[in-house]
Design an enzyme around this catalytic site. Structure first.
Site, mmCIF file in Angstrom:
data_model
loop_
_atom_site.group_PDB
_atom_site.id
_atom_site.type_symbol
_atom_site.label_atom_id
_atom_site.label_comp_id
_atom_site.label_asym_id
_atom_site.label_seq_id
_atom_site.Cartn_x
_atom_site.Cartn_y
_atom_site.Cartn_z
ATOM 1 N N ARG A 57 8.710 29.554 8.223
ATOM 2 C CA ARG A 57 7.383 30.088 8.589
ATOM 3 C C ARG A 57 6.455 28.984 9.100
ATOM 4 O O ARG A 57 5.619 29.214 9.976
ATOM 5 C CB ARG A 57 6.772 30.810 7.378
ATOM 6 C CG ARG A 57 7.579 32.070 7.023
ATOM 7 C CD ARG A 57 7.107 32.724 5.752
ATOM 8 N NE ARG A 57 5.801 33.345 5.947
ATOM 9 C CZ ARG A 57 5.077 33.820 4.909
ATOM 10 N NH1 ARG A 57 5.529 33.670 3.667
ATOM 11 N NH2 ARG A 57 3.914 34.400 5.121
ATOM 12 N N ASP A 90 -1.659 31.260 6.910
ATOM 13 C CA ASP A 90 -1.728 30.480 8.156
ATOM 14 C C ASP A 90 -3.124 29.862 8.283
ATOM 15 O O ASP A 90 -4.047 30.240 7.552
ATOM 16 C CB ASP A 90 -1.398 31.371 9.378
ATOM 17 C CG ASP A 90 -2.428 32.464 9.630
ATOM 18 O OD1 ASP A 90 -2.034 33.643 9.731
ATOM 19 O OD2 ASP A 90 -3.632 32.149 9.731
ATOM 20 N N HIS A 105 -4.302 33.280 -1.175
ATOM 21 C CA HIS A 105 -2.869 33.172 -1.496
ATOM 22 C C HIS A 105 -2.301 31.816 -1.133
ATOM 23 O O HIS A 105 -1.082 31.665 -1.037
ATOM 24 C CB HIS A 105 -2.093 34.294 -0.798
ATOM 25 C CG HIS A 105 -2.479 35.647 -1.301
ATOM 26 N ND1 HIS A 105 -2.211 36.799 -0.616
ATOM 27 C CD2 HIS A 105 -3.161 36.028 -2.413
ATOM 28 C CE1 HIS A 105 -2.681 37.838 -1.301
ATOM 29 N NE2 HIS A 105 -3.260 37.380 -2.386
ATOM 30 N N GLY A 173 -6.925 44.032 9.107
ATOM 31 C CA GLY A 173 -5.489 43.735 9.120
ATOM 32 C C GLY A 173 -4.848 43.564 7.761
ATOM 33 O O GLY A 173 -3.986 42.708 7.587
HETATM 34 N N1 APR Z 1 -4.564 44.164 14.276
HETATM 35 C C1 APR Z 1 -5.095 44.539 13.079
HETATM 36 N N2 APR Z 1 -4.353 45.033 12.052
HETATM 37 C C2 APR Z 1 -3.028 45.161 12.270
HETATM 38 C C3 APR Z 1 -2.398 44.803 13.487
HETATM 39 C C4 APR Z 1 -3.234 44.281 14.517
HETATM 40 N N3 APR Z 1 -2.729 43.919 15.701
HETATM 41 N N4 APR Z 1 -1.061 45.063 13.378
HETATM 42 C C5 APR Z 1 -0.868 45.557 12.128
HETATM 43 N N5 APR Z 1 -2.047 45.626 11.466
HETATM 44 C C6 APR Z 1 -2.300 46.091 10.099
HETATM 45 C C7 APR Z 1 -1.293 47.086 9.557
HETATM 46 O O1 APR Z 1 -1.637 48.407 9.988
HETATM 47 C C8 APR Z 1 -1.480 46.911 8.050
HETATM 48 O O2 APR Z 1 -2.548 47.722 7.559
HETATM 49 O O3 APR Z 1 -2.210 44.973 9.240
HETATM 50 C C9 APR Z 1 -1.869 45.435 7.929
HETATM 51 C C10 APR Z 1 -0.745 44.573 7.409
HETATM 52 O O4 APR Z 1 -0.484 44.937 6.071
HETATM 53 P P1 APR Z 1 0.577 44.063 5.238
HETATM 54 O O5 APR Z 1 1.773 43.796 6.097
HETATM 55 O O6 APR Z 1 0.729 44.759 3.928
HETATM 56 O O7 APR Z 1 -0.141 42.653 5.036
HETATM 57 P P2 APR Z 1 -1.231 42.275 3.950
HETATM 58 O O8 APR Z 1 -2.087 43.457 3.622
HETATM 59 O O9 APR Z 1 -1.913 41.056 4.457
HETATM 60 O O10 APR Z 1 -0.342 41.880 2.656
HETATM 61 C C11 APR Z 1 -1.070 41.380 1.547
HETATM 62 O O11 APR Z 1 0.995 40.846 0.450
HETATM 63 O O12 APR Z 1 3.107 40.021 0.725
HETATM 64 C C12 APR Z 1 1.864 39.728 0.233
HETATM 65 O O13 APR Z 1 0.867 37.641 -0.041
HETATM 66 C C13 APR Z 1 1.292 38.543 0.927
HETATM 67 O O14 APR Z 1 -0.962 38.179 1.684
HETATM 68 C C14 APR Z 1 0.093 39.124 1.667
HETATM 69 C C15 APR Z 1 -0.263 40.344 0.845
#
Ligand code: APR
Length: 233
Positions: A57, A90, A105, A173
């Site tokens: 990563r 990041d 995190h 996001g």
């Molecule tokens: N712009 C904005 N949002 C977006 C985009 C985009 N281009 N593409 C996807 N998304 C949204 C998705 O719809 C979703 O709601 O981003 C979100 C991503 O969700 P996750 O993949 O669950 O990521 P996150 O919520 O940051 O996860 C939280 O989980 O695995 C652990 O520690 C890790 O920090 C992470 C935490």
């Protein structure tokens, strides 16, 4: 006095920079099992696999750039007292110019001693990896400076204090699946406007969220416009 604009970001914030999210289809947790690469037990059981998961990563991170969403957030500092609380490891918010970023995190480009967690080191961009045998100044194995599942989130109380003081709260996001990060919304005063920027529906604990159903780059532009028009906050 500038209004306090608090922005909680997740993996979707960096999707348009080319970094995969976790729970979208094709996301990181489709490719790896959390229990194999992102828990203290995993590190104890197979440290090489865990170190390589984060080395992969980091090698990706040094090749990508902030997107228009990161840049738009940095530009909002001209008119607002902006506090970014990110779940992302990041450093794209900082690269885009945000000066007030709290990493709930941890941080991918940082590593720390497995013995003395105050010993934290920034990895060089040209060698963004660690392996077994790389040690801190006291001779203990280095590990990612990341909060693994099952570990405490040391910055959560500071983040809650910031959320409590928000004049405007924005969620960008994140699927709001992971606690305690997702719980920050409950610290936001009831009369404070909450905006959500996400192309998908996201369930939150507030019924009155203003959903900008767009990606981060376009969504932040729309948010900035609405903020500029004094429509909110
Ligand atoms: N712009 C904005 N949002 C977006 C985009 C985009 N281009 N593409 C996807 N998304 C949204 C998705 O719809 C979703 O709601 O981003 C979100 C991503 O969700 P996750 O993949 O669950 O990521 P996150 O919520 O940051 O996860 C939280 O989980 O695995 C652990 O520690 C890790 O920090 C992470 C935490």
């Amino acid at each position: 006095m500038k209004k306090k604009l608090v922005i909680l970001t997740g993996a979707g914030m960096s999707a348009e920079s080319g970094i995969s999210t976790f729970r979208d289809s094709g996301g990181l947790w489709d490719k790896y099992r959390v229990e194999d690469v992102a828990t203290p037990e995993a590190f104890h059981r197979n440290p090489e696999l865990v170190l390589e998961f984060y080395n992969i990563r980091r090698r990706e991170l040094v090749t990508v750039k902030p997107n228009e969403g990161h840049i738009g957030i940095a530009e909002l500092e001209k008119d607002f007292d902006v506090h970014v609380i990110t779940q992302n490891i990041d450093n794209l918010h900082e690269q885009a110019g945000s000066t007030n970023v709290l990493h709930l995190h941890g941080e991918l480009m940082k590593v720390r001693s497995t013995k003395d967690e105050s010993l934290i080191y920034e990895l060089p961009v040209d060698k963004p990896e660690i392996k077994i045998g790389d040690k801190c100044e006291k001779g203990y194995q280095l590990r990612p400076h990341i909060v693994w599942f099952g570990e405490a989130v040391p910055m959560i109380s500071e983040a809650a204090r910031i959320a409590e003081q928000a004049d405007i709260f924005v969620i960008i996001g994140t699927s709001m699946n992971v606690y305690p990060a997702a719980g920050l919304l409950d610290y936001v005063e009831r009369n404070v406007p909450v905006y959500l920027i996400d192309p998908q529906e996201v369930r939150t604990s507030r019924f009155d969220v203003h959903h900008i159903k767009k990606g981060a780059s376009e969504g932040v532009k729309e948010l900035a416009m609405r903020l500029g028009e004094g429509v909110i906050g």
